[in-house]
Design an enzyme around this catalytic site. Structure first.
Site, short mmCIF file in Angstrom:
data_model
loop_
_atom_site.label_atom_id
_atom_site.label_comp_id
_atom_site.label_asym_id
_atom_site.label_seq_id
_atom_site.Cartn_x
_atom_site.Cartn_y
_atom_site.Cartn_z
N SER A 1 0.82 -1.21 0.00
CA SER A 1 0.00 0.00 0.00
C SER A 1 0.85 1.25 0.00
O SER A 1 0.34 2.34 -0.25
CB SER A 1 -0.97 0.00 1.18
OG SER A 1 -0.29 -0.32 2.35
N HIS B 1 -3.46 -3.45 -5.84
CA HIS B 1 -3.73 -2.96 -4.48
C HIS B 1 -5.20 -3.12 -4.10
O HIS B 1 -6.07 -2.41 -4.60
CB HIS B 1 -3.31 -1.47 -4.42
CG HIS B 1 -3.43 -0.87 -3.06
ND1 HIS B 1 -3.91 0.40 -2.84
CD2 HIS B 1 -3.14 -1.38 -1.84
CE1 HIS B 1 -3.92 0.64 -1.54
NE2 HIS B 1 -3.46 -0.41 -0.91
N GLU C 1 -6.80 -1.34 -7.23
CA GLU C 1 -5.99 -0.48 -8.10
C GLU C 1 -4.93 -1.35 -8.77
O GLU C 1 -4.20 -2.06 -8.08
CB GLU C 1 -5.28 0.61 -7.27
CG GLU C 1 -6.22 1.61 -6.63
CD GLU C 1 -5.52 2.57 -5.66
OE1 GLU C 1 -5.97 3.70 -5.53
OE2 GLU C 1 -4.52 2.17 -5.02
N ASN D 1 -5.09 6.53 -1.77
CA ASN D 1 -4.38 7.03 -0.59
C ASN D 1 -3.85 8.44 -0.81
O ASN D 1 -3.61 9.19 0.14
CB ASN D 1 -3.26 6.08 -0.17
CG ASN D 1 -3.83 4.85 0.51
OD1 ASN D 1 -4.97 4.87 0.98
ND2 ASN D 1 -3.08 3.77 0.54
N1 LIG Z 1 -4.11 -4.12 6.15
C1 LIG Z 1 -4.50 -3.24 5.26
O1 LIG Z 1 -5.41 -2.42 5.51
C2 LIG Z 1 -3.87 -3.21 3.90
C3 LIG Z 1 -4.57 -2.64 2.82
C4 LIG Z 1 -4.02 -2.67 1.56
C5 LIG Z 1 -2.77 -3.24 1.37
N2 LIG Z 1 -2.10 -3.77 2.44
C6 LIG Z 1 -0.79 -4.41 2.17
O2 LIG Z 1 -0.96 -5.81 2.15
C7 LIG Z 1 0.23 -6.44 2.62
C8 LIG Z 1 -0.12 -7.36 3.76
O3 LIG Z 1 -0.75 -6.62 4.76
P1 LIG Z 1 -1.62 -7.31 5.90
O4 LIG Z 1 -2.39 -6.22 6.55
O5 LIG Z 1 -2.32 -8.49 5.36
O6 LIG Z 1 -0.48 -7.78 6.91
P2 LIG Z 1 -0.56 -8.94 7.99
O7 LIG Z 1 0.49 -8.61 8.99
O8 LIG Z 1 -1.95 -9.16 8.44
O9 LIG Z 1 -0.12 -10.23 7.16
C9 LIG Z 1 1.14 -10.36 6.60
C10 LIG Z 1 1.43 -11.84 6.46
O10 LIG Z 1 2.63 -11.99 5.72
C11 LIG Z 1 3.29 -13.11 6.25
N3 LIG Z 1 4.69 -13.08 5.84
C12 LIG Z 1 5.72 -12.35 6.33
N4 LIG Z 1 6.85 -12.63 5.66
C13 LIG Z 1 6.53 -13.55 4.73
C14 LIG Z 1 7.28 -14.25 3.75
N5 LIG Z 1 8.58 -14.04 3.59
N6 LIG Z 1 6.64 -15.12 2.97
C15 LIG Z 1 5.31 -15.36 3.12
N7 LIG Z 1 4.56 -14.75 4.05
C16 LIG Z 1 5.16 -13.84 4.83
C17 LIG Z 1 3.08 -13.01 7.74
O11 LIG Z 1 3.29 -14.24 8.38
C18 LIG Z 1 1.63 -12.55 7.79
O12 LIG Z 1 0.75 -13.63 7.88
C19 LIG Z 1 1.19 -5.32 2.97
O13 LIG Z 1 2.03 -5.07 1.88
C20 LIG Z 1 0.26 -4.14 3.20
O14 LIG Z 1 0.89 -2.90 2.95
C21 LIG Z 1 -2.63 -3.79 3.68
#
Ligand SMILES: NC(=O)c1ccc[n+]([C@@H]2O[C@H](COP(=O)([O-])OP(=O)(O)OC[C@H]3O[C@@H](n4cnc5c(N)ncnc54)[C@H](O)[C@@H]3O)[C@@H](O)[C@H]2O)c1
Length: 508
Positions: free
Chosen positions: A125, A146, A158, A196
């Protein structure tokens, strides 16, 4: 690479089974696709599949899908133990922790594992798609995809082209998005992408207005939700998202745009974040949540109209007409002469300017002069504005008069563009600059903002509704009064306003 999404051989890889990865996997299987799910933490993958199963069962209970469809969907997801198991995936979406080192290592593994023409998408993000792609051997196959949280409820996605992304890879992801029952929009890589970036206009401008002591928090929330039609006031929204999430994102976008004044963060927000007043999650933010619910204060009762005569300035023709009609219907004691009588309440209807500037320019008596926003909220919640010399009794008269027909009204302190004019113009200006940079098509900018932020209008529609000339006037007044480049109008807006065009009109 032509991908046949209907083929039984098509498998989507999803990396990361956290909040986002599980949502992405859920909408993919609900859309009929097969998914392989990988997380470094195996327990997380198991927990995600269990969670998705529950979500699908719930959808079946609500009649959103049949029980049979829910079961077959669930059978389309497979947990895998290593990234090597993704070798037969033609597209992999990475939704792992937001850390560039972790992501880069994942892409290295994927380049060793996947077919050369497989597409790698990231759900980041905040990180640049171009920067993440740069160490790859094949940056042309790398694209941003995204999704928004919670994925099953947020239909927007996106699709972001990095500088070296192949157009066909983005085209394929647009189709994938539709297959996943999402509404994809296409944009070029830019800090904050579309949603964003525009989202900075609302909360941060409201925070700047609050910092200037224009109104208190509940009043600003009331004005923006009831007058401008935002689903949530900016401070209620900040409390919901959490300052620990919103403020660092703002700081990053500001830095990524090399200190662009339009994205300048607010010092008060940083202080509150450091004080731990994060919002709902910490029990206290702009509101108190210690009872488990938001403690939203009751509005004070309004004064009654004392029958004093009221004179409306004619210097803004449309504002004069709108306010004259409103006050006639209310039954206010209207004066129609060219000048106010000696004790009349004086109302001005500035577009962009503050009451002080308007009062001085028109040679009016500041003690008796208040402003009314006739562009936004005149029928829903009125905004009345004092100036530093306004006499309390005239403030009461204006408040009583403008609530005498049962419409609510809030009195604020002097501020260029009131609250709604200024915030809508800020949002519109950011949208116009996105169009000017060619980051996305005007229609997609609006679609993304309505779907991703739930705003009542997209930035360009907001501008067309208020009138591009008015938006230009508001921004120019803010820029003149504050001397702040934050409000300088985008050339996209200026040219269309000056030519009398819609903000959706494109140049050949
Ligand atoms: N949470 C939000 O609101 C949101 C919205 C849009 C985009 N994002 C993006 O999505 C992505 C994930 O966010 P999230 O909120 O789901 O995070 P999260 O912390 O809930 O989940 C991340 C997951 O990635 C796993 N992980 C870490 N290293 C890893 C690896 N090397 N290989 C495989 N898995 C691995 C972790 O174990 C965890 O389960 C990020 O890039 C974030 O910026 C998040």
């Amino acid at each position: 690479m032509a991908i046949n999404f209907d083929s039984n051989n098509f498998i989507l890889g999803v990396i990361g089974a956290g909040a986002m990865g599980r949502g992405i996997a859920q909408v993919a299987i609900a859309g009929g696709l097969k998914v392989k799910l990988f997380d470094v933490n195996a327990a997380q993958s198991k927990e995600a599949v269990k969670f998705i199963g529950k979500m699908l069962d719930r959808a079946a209970e609500k009649g959103q899908m049949t029980e049979c469809d829910a079961k077959t969907a669930n059978a389309r997801i497979q947990i895998i133990d290593t990234t090597q198991d993704l070798a037969d995936c033609q597209i992999v979406i990475e939704a792992a922790t937001e850390n560039p080192e972790i992501k880069t290592k994942i892409y290295q593994d994927l380049e060793e594992t996947l077919a050369e023409d497989a597409i790698i998408a990231t759900n980041t993000s905040s990180l640049s798609i171009t920067t993440l792609a740069s160490p790859l051997e094949h940056p042309e196959r790398f694209v941003g995809m995204h999704f928004f949280n919670p994925v099953p409820l947020m239909r927007l996605v996106e699709v972001i082209d990095g500088v070296r992304s192949d157009t066909s890879a983005g085209d394929t992801l647009m189709e994938l998005g539709r297959r996943m029952t999402r509404e994809p929009v296409r944009c070029q890589d830019a800090p904050g992408f579309l949603v964003n970036q525009v989202g900075r206009g609302y909360n941060i401008e409201a925070a700047h207005i609050y910092s200037e002591q224009v109104a208190d928090i509940p009043d600003l929330d009331r004005i923006l939700s009831e007058a401008a039609g935002f689903r949530m006031g900016p401070f209620t929204l900040l409390d919901l998202t959490g300052l620990d999430v919103t403020h660092p994102a703002t700081e990053l976008i500001y830095k990524q745009f090399y200190g662009e004044a339009r994205f300048r963060p607010n010092v008060m927000l940083r202080a509150r974040m450091e004080a731990g007043m994060l919002g709902r999650k910490s029990g206290r933010g702009f509101y108190d949540y210690s009872s488990g619910k938001q403690a939203f204060p009751k509005e004070a009762t309004y004064p009654s109209y004392d029958g004093r005569p009221v004179w409306i300035s004619k210097s803004e023709t449309e504002g004069h007409e709108a306010l004259t009609e409103t006050i006639s219907k209310i039954g206010g004691h209207l004066e129609t002469g060219d000048f106010p009588s000696s004790d009349a309440l004086i109302l001005v209807t500035p577009v962009g300017e503050d009451v002080t500037t308007t009062t001085v320019a028109q040679g009016l008596d500041p003690k008796r002069t208040l402003g009314v926003d006739t562009l936004v909220g005149l029928a829903t919640r009125r905004t009345i504005m004092t100036n530093p010399a306004t006499d309390l009794s005239y403030r009461e008269t204006a408040h009583g008069l403008l609530t005498a027909d049962g419409v609510k009204a809030t009195v604020i302190r002097d501020c260029p563009g009131f609250v709604c004019q200024r915030i809508i113009s800020t949002i519109c200006n950011i949208g116009c600059q996105i169009a000017q940079f060619g980051t996305a098509e005007p229609e997609d900018i609006d679609k993304a903002v309505v779907l991703g932020l739930n705003y009542p209008n997209g930035p360009l529609t907001f501008g067309d509704k208020l009138g591009p000339k008015n938006i230009l006037k508001i921004l120019e007044a803010c820029q003149r009064i504050y001397g702040d480049p934050r409000y300088r109008p985008s050339p996209w807006l200026r040219r269309r306003a000056e030519l009398g065009l819609s903000l959706f009109d494109k140049e050949i």
